[in-house]
Write an enzyme that holds these catalytic residues in place. Structure first.
Site, short mmCIF file in Angstrom:
data_model
loop_
_atom_site.label_atom_id
_atom_site.label_comp_id
_atom_site.label_asym_id
_atom_site.label_seq_id
_atom_site.Cartn_x
_atom_site.Cartn_y
_atom_site.Cartn_z
N GLY B 227 -18.86 27.79 24.81
CA GLY B 227 -17.66 28.11 25.58
C GLY B 227 -17.14 29.48 25.23
O GLY B 227 -16.96 30.33 26.09
N PHE B 228 -16.88 29.70 23.95
CA PHE B 228 -16.45 31.01 23.42
C PHE B 228 -15.16 31.48 24.07
O PHE B 228 -14.88 32.68 24.10
CB PHE B 228 -17.57 32.05 23.61
CG PHE B 228 -18.93 31.56 23.21
CD1 PHE B 228 -19.18 31.19 21.89
CD2 PHE B 228 -19.95 31.42 24.12
CE1 PHE B 228 -20.41 30.71 21.50
CE2 PHE B 228 -21.19 30.93 23.74
CZ PHE B 228 -21.42 30.58 22.43
N GLY B 456 -20.24 22.65 21.15
CA GLY B 456 -21.55 22.97 20.61
C GLY B 456 -21.50 23.30 19.13
O GLY B 456 -22.51 23.60 18.51
N ILE B 619 -14.00 22.74 3.78
CA ILE B 619 -15.12 22.82 4.72
C ILE B 619 -15.57 21.39 5.01
O ILE B 619 -15.92 20.65 4.09
CB ILE B 619 -16.27 23.65 4.12
CG1 ILE B 619 -15.81 25.10 3.90
CG2 ILE B 619 -17.51 23.60 5.00
CD1 ILE B 619 -15.35 25.84 5.15
N LYS B 623 -23.11 22.63 6.60
CA LYS B 623 -24.22 23.12 7.42
C LYS B 623 -23.70 23.69 8.75
O LYS B 623 -24.01 24.82 9.11
CB LYS B 623 -25.21 21.99 7.69
CG LYS B 623 -26.46 22.44 8.44
CD LYS B 623 -27.40 21.27 8.74
CE LYS B 623 -28.25 20.89 7.54
NZ LYS B 623 -29.24 19.85 7.88
N THR B 624 -22.90 22.90 9.47
CA THR B 624 -22.40 23.41 10.75
C THR B 624 -21.40 24.54 10.53
O THR B 624 -21.29 25.45 11.36
CB THR B 624 -21.77 22.28 11.59
OG1 THR B 624 -20.77 21.63 10.81
CG2 THR B 624 -22.82 21.28 12.03
N GLN B 628 -21.39 28.31 12.14
CA GLN B 628 -20.24 28.91 12.81
C GLN B 628 -19.99 30.32 12.29
O GLN B 628 -19.79 31.26 13.05
CB GLN B 628 -18.98 28.07 12.55
CG GLN B 628 -18.91 26.85 13.40
CD GLN B 628 -18.33 27.19 14.76
OE1 GLN B 628 -18.96 27.87 15.55
NE2 GLN B 628 -17.13 26.75 15.02
N LYS B 691 -8.78 24.93 7.33
CA LYS B 691 -8.47 26.11 8.14
C LYS B 691 -9.58 26.25 9.19
O LYS B 691 -10.72 25.92 8.92
CB LYS B 691 -8.42 27.36 7.28
CG LYS B 691 -7.32 27.34 6.21
CD LYS B 691 -7.42 28.59 5.33
CE LYS B 691 -6.26 28.67 4.35
NZ LYS B 691 -6.38 29.88 3.48
N GLU B 695 -13.76 31.28 14.71
CA GLU B 695 -13.67 32.65 15.21
C GLU B 695 -13.77 33.73 14.14
O GLU B 695 -14.11 34.87 14.42
CB GLU B 695 -12.37 32.79 16.01
CG GLU B 695 -12.47 31.89 17.24
CD GLU B 695 -11.20 31.67 18.01
OE1 GLU B 695 -10.90 32.50 18.85
OE2 GLU B 695 -10.53 30.65 17.77
#
Lengths: 327, 729
Positions: B227-228, B456, B619, B623-624, B628, B691, B695
């Site tokens: 999406g971004f 995603g 966190i 991994k994900t 990011q 947090k 982005e």
């Protein structure tokens, strides 16, 4: 995208005959260019004549030593073939620097020579384009001309030819073999792709003709060749500027030379002024720089691509420097 | 389980094609819409000739301003007033929708619609005649202008002054999955399957446009191919699909073509940013002004809040920041990954690099000299800040100490120019109200739900972990579902807020569920836990047990069975006003270090390696999270070296409208990028200490690359992207 008919040709003659049946018919080989153009509405064929099954994929070395590349040979197979790699290294390099592995595994050599320009105005049917719609005007002139020609352009078309392979082939004095309604003929590779005197014509192929093969004779000159491609990113992009160069250096003196530039003109650009400045001179950096200067003197950049002149000059010096002589 | 590098729970479904994206939803009798877009940027439609299109087999509808249903005029952006009148105010604006029984027939028919225009000469750049500058009322929910101290006096008296302007170009998101919608009506009830970053905000927006209650709209968004920000706000295609479905009384699917993804549906706006820095000779900042001009459309307000990052990143006592919009004949811009911070950090962190060279200070040392111990813009302490650790760990790993200070002083073994650059990164830690439910079934498995979206990034996986931990179950026995307005409400996946918002709700729902189950057990005469106090109980491995005597307990499955109900459900609603100001300022922080190699003859820049460190509280999935941070960092490289929407200034049309000509890095452009997750606990930001991380990777990474290019070449490029001509000429 418009509906079209699809037919699979069983022989070259059947393909050529089928072409005569439909004024809007087109050949389909690897499909990596025409399918794009159909999706973009740039091409609207009535019938696609699939020549993929014709026996034109062989790469052979004749008894006289010449190398004959069948028109349906894949780019990847051609790049990997020993006769090509040793006979004209710059051709294998150019192919391997083209497109992506997936595309190289699909695209045919004949289609590569016939591929159409990537000019964004040509590929956007909402924009005037003399190549797509003769007489409508060239919207690239005065527009985003960053990637356009610096040689051989005119006020009707400033597009560039996208083929790396064709640039490299200009170092070999290659021959194109064609078969058409009037039988077979051959024509020199050099000059087959046209400058934009008539922008609608990319090449001198006659309607209904099929490229069957491209051949060249390896020589001392072609065996010492290289291809340098400059682009905005490291891979999967057409050239901003590319250089194919071949040198035959004997005792430090340039006996013979071929230099061609890509990304700079409507056809691969044979750098004759550079060649003349190389032959008979010592193979040293100063010679290469003088040759590059001699060629680029005639460049006429567009509004946004003056950098191509500097880039082409430096790329020529770099490419020649890797072939022989002191750097 | 929170923090574990769990492999994506939806990974197999995605790589096998089992995951169903919006456009793939199989619905009987679906018709297909293809959009016809304008070929001018300003003017009026003079005529639409659709006779040829209408005559083709299978064509069901040609929708244009001449026959389109009317929508509510005050429902959001002007660009959503699609097909309402003959006005054209940007290139690639939808002017018609062709609906046919197949996508192919609709595509064919769309190419045969002839539209003529009364064209006005468009203003296509910020400096074109006719471009209008305006002062916005807000900049992406921030005050447009701020001032503290006395900038003018401090700047005037500063021993070192810098005054430079930086430009970031128009950029396009282009997620792999283009915008797509399936819309279907049942009476006055509308259901849409939409590629949306937030089903609840989409529902509210669509309901408002059609003038129906929120409760009459259901939005589903199960899988999203990126999406971004582009799928945050509602877009015209979605309105068109719903309109057409209403008119023909059939479900209608609409998907954008790749060229349509450029120009007609939002982008990161071009910015022109002036940064003035005043400092003493050691590099200590005394004054800073950051003035932003942001590309805008004729009708709607959207501001790239590029100066907001400058308000809090460094300890500068005297400061002015301003944002102005510039209206010209382009589409309304929209959010794109780290809107504001991404483009603003390029200007700020380039300027800081320039200050480092101007004062002869190491760029990293300069950041430490100006380290902000508190948030000066909000006058508050940070709830946590580990930027020093980010600098230290990344610099160490990168080998920053081996950098030679002078520009153009380092070479690679093969003669290329080498350069090192660094930049800081930060992004605010946002959160909104969210709800979640968790249901324990008699087989001991849990279904947890919340109506957030997984764009995603791994939301399915992260929330599965959170639910499992809260309830006390192995992750294999938890299934998480999301992306549907029939589920408990959640905010959109934007502003890096989804995980912080929804995870806290999921956790609360999980705790509520386990306590409800414990309550059932302790009230059940036949349970071994009968009569026990909640405070004495513990939870884990699918059961409730006495903390001091773990063998005494009862399995969740048994508690459900004994309850007589088929399942036991609990729900949690976690309220949080995103704009409410607490006692702390909360941000994630990071640092990027980049090495580039530049060919001095050819002007080509290639990234050689990068090390980036981030501290972002808890966190949830290592991994994900790494993916990011990595993806954001790569995008910054892309911003530095490749991305640029190239507009034809005569027509206002973006001409590089394809992934061939709108460049992003390919694998060969991205070498080793090492991501360091800096350990950080934040006990104030929210209950789980999370947090956002979506982005921040994109913030500062372009500047780090650009600063490395300066170090390599001695040439400061202040307008992105850094393409070869900017180094050759």
């Amino acid at each position: 995208m418009r509906p079209f008919a699809y037919a699979r040709a069983q022989s070259a003659d059947a393909a050529i005959a089928a072409m005569a049946q439909d004024a809007r018919a087109a050949f389909l080989a690897g499909g990596t260019n025409i399918v794009d153009l159909i999706k973009l509405d740039v091409a609207q064929p009535g019938t696609l004549i699939d020549i993929g099954a014709l026996p034109l994929a062989a790469i052979e070395v004749a008894t006289d030593g010449s190398v004959r590349i069948g028109a349906l040979a894949r780019m990847s197979d051609t790049a990997d073939h020993t006769a090509v790699r040793s006979g004209a290294p710059c051709v294998a390099m150019a192919l391997n620097l083209s497109a992506s592995a997936q595309l190289r595994n699909m695209a045919s050599i004949g289609g590569n020579v016939l591929q159409r320009t990537r000019c964004v105005y040509f590929r956007d049917v909402t924009q005037p384009c003399n190549k797509r719609q003769p007489g409508s005007g060239c919207s690239a002139i005065g527009g985003d001309d960053r990637k356009m020609a610096i040689f051989g352009a005119n006020d009707r078309c400033i597009a560039v030819n996208p083929s790396d392979f064709s640039v490299a082939m200009l170092t070999t004095d290659a021959t194109i073999h064609l078969r058409g309604p009037a039988g077979e003929r051959t024509t020199p590779f050099l000059g087959f792709q046209r400058l934009p005197d008539d922008p609608a014509l990319d090449t001198n192929i006659v309607r209904g003709e099929l490229i069957t093969a491209i051949s060249f004779m390896p020589t001392a000159l072609t065996r010492n060749s290289t291809y340098l491609k400059v682009r905005d990113r490291a891979s999967y992009e057409f050239a901003l500027v590319s250089v194919a160069a071949a040198l035959d250096v004997r005792n430090g003196t340039i006996h013979d030379a071929r230099v061609a530039l890509g990304g700079v003109a409507h056809a691969p650009w044979r750098a004759r002024a550079a060649e003349a400045a190389l032959i008979g001179k010592p193979a040293v950096r100063a010679t290469f720089a003088a040759a590059a200067d001699a060629e680029l003197r005639a460049a006429k950049p567009q509004r946004l691509n003056g950098f191509k002149v500097v880039m082409a000059k430096n790329a020529m010096v770099r490419a020649l420097g890797t072939l022989g002589g002191a750097a | 389980m929170i923090g574990a590098p769990l492999t994506r729970v939806d990974g197999v479904a995605k790589v096998t094609g089992a995951a169903r994206y919006s456009y793939e939803e199989p619905v009987a009798n679906t018709a297909y819409g293809v959009i016809v877009t304008s070929t001018i940027a300003a003017g009026r439609i003079a005529s639409i000739d659709a006779k040829e299109a209408q005559s083709l087999a299978g064509v069901l509808l040609v929708l244009s301003h001449e026959n389109a249903p009317r929508v509510k005029a005050d429902a959001g952006d002007r660009k959503l007033q699609v097909l309402q009148d003959d006005a054209v105010f940007y290139d690639r604006q939808p002017v018609a929708l062709i609906v046919a029984d197949t996508f192919e027939r609709a595509t064919d028919a769309a190419s045969r619609v002839r539209v003529t225009y009364d064209r006005k000469a468009p203003a296509t750049t910020m400096s074109s005649p006719g471009a209008q500058t305006y002062t916005p009322s807000q900049a992406n929910n921030n005050p447009p202008d701020t001032t503290r101290g006395d900038f003018d006096a401090a700047f005037a008296s500063a021993p070192v002054k810098l005054d430079n302007s930086y430009v970031t170009p128009t950029e396009f998101h282009n997620p792999m999955e283009p915008h797509a919608t399936l819309a279907m009506w049942s009476g006055d009830e509308l259901t849409i399957y939409d590629t949306s970053q937030g089903v609840f905000p989409r529902r509210a927006s669509v309901a408002k446009i059609f003038g129906i209650p929120d409760t009459s709209v259901r939005v589903v968004s199960k899988f999203i191919g990126g999406g971004f920000g582009s799928k945050g706000g509602t877009n015209p295609y979605c309105v068109l699909a719903a309109m057409a479905a209403k008119v023909i009384g059939r479900p209608v699917k609409v998907v954008l073509t790749r060229p349509q993804m450029f120009g007609g549906f939002g982008n990161r706006p071009r910015t022109e940013q002036r940064v003035r820095l005043g400092a003493d000779r050691s590099g200590k900042l005394t004054a800073m002004a950051h003035d932003v001009r942001s590309q805008g459309s004729r009708y709607d307000d959207f501001i790239e809040n590029a100066a907001v990052i400058s308000r809090m990143l460094y300890a500068v006592p005297n400061q002015i920041t301003t944002h102005r919009g510039v209206r010209y004949d382009v589409v309304t811009p929209t959010y794109m990954r780290a809107p504001g911070e991404s483009s603003g950090s390029f200007a700020l962190e380039s300027a800081m690099d320039e200050l480092a060279y101007a004062t002869g200070t190491d760029p990293l040392e300069l950041r430490l000299i100006n380290y902000a111990e508190t948030d000066l813009s909000e006058q508050k302490p940070f709830s946590s800040k580990s930027l020093r650790q980010c600098y230290a760990q990344a610099a160490q790993r990168f080998g920053w100490a081996s950098r030679k200070a002078a520009p153009r002083s380092m070479r690679t073994p093969d003669g290329l120019l080498a350069g090192y650059g660094m930049a800081s990164s930060t992004y605010p830690s946002n959160r909104s109200s969210a709800s979640a439910a968790a249901t324990m079934h008699a087989d001991g498995t849990v279904l947890a739900t919340s109506g957030g979206c997984d764009i995603g990034t791994g939301a399915y996986t992260a929330f599965t972990q959170v639910a499992a931990e809260a309830i006390g179950l192995p992750v294999a026995r938890v299934r998480f579902d999301l992306g549907d307005t029939t589920m408990p409400p959640a905010p959109e996946a934007g502003g890096s807020q989804l995980t912080a918002s929804v995870a806290n709700a999921v956790h609360a729902a999980g705790v509520a569920l386990r306590e409800k189950l414990a309550g059932l057990a302790t009230a059940n005469r036949n349970s071994p836990l009968h009569g026990r106090q909640l405070a004495d109980l513990a939870f884990g491995d699918g059961r409730v047990f006495v903390r001091a005597q773990p063998v005494t307990g009862e399995r969740y499955a048994d508690i459900v069975r004994h309850s007589g109900a088929p399942s036991v459900m609990a729900r949690a609603d976690v309220q949080h006003d995103r704009r409410a100001k607490g006692p702390y300022s909360s941000h994630a922080f990071g640092a990027h270090f980049a090495e580039v190699h530049v060919d001095p003859d050819l002007g080509t820049v290639r990234l050689a390696r990068m090390v980036s460190a981030f501290a972002a509280g808890t966190i949830v999935n290592a991994k994900t999270a790494r993916s990011q941070f990595l993806g954001g960092t790569v995008w910054g490289v892309s911003m530095a070296l490749h991305e640029e929407g190239r507009i034809d200034e005569r027509t206002g049309r973006y001409m590089n409208a394809s992934l061939e000509n709108y460049l992003v890095p390919v694998n060969a452009d991205i070498p080793s990028i090492e991501i360091i997750l800096v350990d950080e606990q934040d006990e104030f930001v929210n209950p789980l200490g999370i947090k956002g991380i979506g982005e921040i990777g994109n913030v500062g990474s372009a500047a780090a690359v650009a600063n490395a290019v300066y170090h390599a070449t001695g040439k400061r490029v202040r307008e992105l992207p850094i393409s070869p001509e900017k180094l050759l000429t």
